[in-house]
Write a protein that holds these residues in place. Structure first.
Motif, PDB file in Angstrom:
ATOM      1  N   GLU A 157      59.731-103.227  85.250  1.00 55.56           N
ATOM      2  CA  GLU A 157      58.691-102.258  84.850  1.00 55.56           C
ATOM      3  C   GLU A 157      58.470-102.285  83.342  1.00 55.56           C
ATOM      4  N   LYS A 158      59.558-102.348  82.588  1.00 56.76           N
ATOM      5  CA  LYS A 158      59.455-102.415  81.127  1.00 56.76           C
ATOM      6  C   LYS A 158      58.713-103.683  80.705  1.00 56.76           C
ATOM      7  N   LYS A 162      54.960-103.402  81.437  1.00 60.40           N
ATOM      8  CA  LYS A 162      54.267-102.566  80.453  1.00 60.40           C
ATOM      9  C   LYS A 162      53.992-103.367  79.190  1.00 60.40           C
ATOM     10  N   LYS A 205      51.044-105.803  79.846  1.00 62.94           N
ATOM     11  CA  LYS A 205      49.747-105.119  79.863  1.00 62.94           C
ATOM     12  C   LYS A 205      49.283-104.810  78.452  1.00 62.94           C
ATOM     13  N   THR A 206      50.209-104.385  77.607  1.00 62.00           N
ATOM     14  CA  THR A 206      49.865-104.078  76.220  1.00 62.00           C
ATOM     15  C   THR A 206      49.433-105.338  75.490  1.00 62.00           C
TER      16      THR A 206
END
Length: 140
Positions: A115-116, A119, A122-123
Motif C-alpha cells: 500500500e505504501k 501511494k 500514484k504520487t
C-alpha cells in the motif's frame, strides 16, 4: 530472564502462597514440605487442570507455549537460545515454526508495504506520466 509483565502478579501470588521463601526456596513444595516427586506432581497438575477446566495440558507444554510465543514476536535464534538456556540452535529452531498468527502478522506487514509503495507510485505518476518499472521506479 525477564518475566512478561502480564504474569508477574500471578507468579508473585504463587510464590507467596505455595513456594518456600527466600532466593533459594523451592517453587513447588508438597503438602508435607517435600519436593513433589514426578508422579505426585503429575497428579496435582492434572487436578489443577481439571479444576481450571483444561484438558490434555502437560506441564512441559507451558515451556513450549512460552517459547513459541517468544518466537512469534520475531525473536532470533540466539535470543531464543538464551531464554531457553540452550547451547545449540537445534532446539531453538523447534519454536520458530510457522504459526497462523505469525503468518497473519507477516501478511499484514507485506500488505502495508505494498500500500505504501502504491501511494508512492500514484504520487510520482502524477508528476511524471512516463513512469515505468517497479514501485519507486526501481526497474524497467
Amino acid at each position: 530472564m525477564a518475566i512478561p509483565s502480564v504474569i508477574v502478579a500471578d507468579v508473585r501470588d504463587h510464590l507467596e502462597r505455595y513456594a518456600e521463601h527466600g532466593a533459594d526456596g523451592r517453587v513447588f513444595v508438597g503438602a508435607k514440605g517435600a519436593t513433589p516427586r514426578r508422579n505426585h506432581f503429575n497428579r496435582l497438575w492434572r487436578r489443577a487442570c481439571e479444576d481450571a477446566g483444561i484438558k490434555g495440558l502437560h506441564f512441559h507444554d507451558l515451556r513450549h507455549t512460552g517459547n513459541t510465543l517468544a518466537a512469534s514476536t520475531g525473536a532470533g535464534t540466539r535470543e531464543l537460545m538464551s531464554r531457553m538456556g540452550h547451547s545449540t540452535a537445534r532446539a531453538a529452531l523447534i519454536y520458530q515454526h510457522a504459526s497462523a498468527d505469525r503468518d497473519r502478522l507477516i501478511t499484514d506487514a507485506v500488505s502495508g508495504l505494498v500500500e505504501k509503495g502504491r501511494k508512492g507510485v500514484k504520487t510520482s505518476q502524477k508528476k511524471d506520466r512516463k513512469h515505468k518499472g517497479h514501485a519507486g521506479d526501481t526497474g524497467d
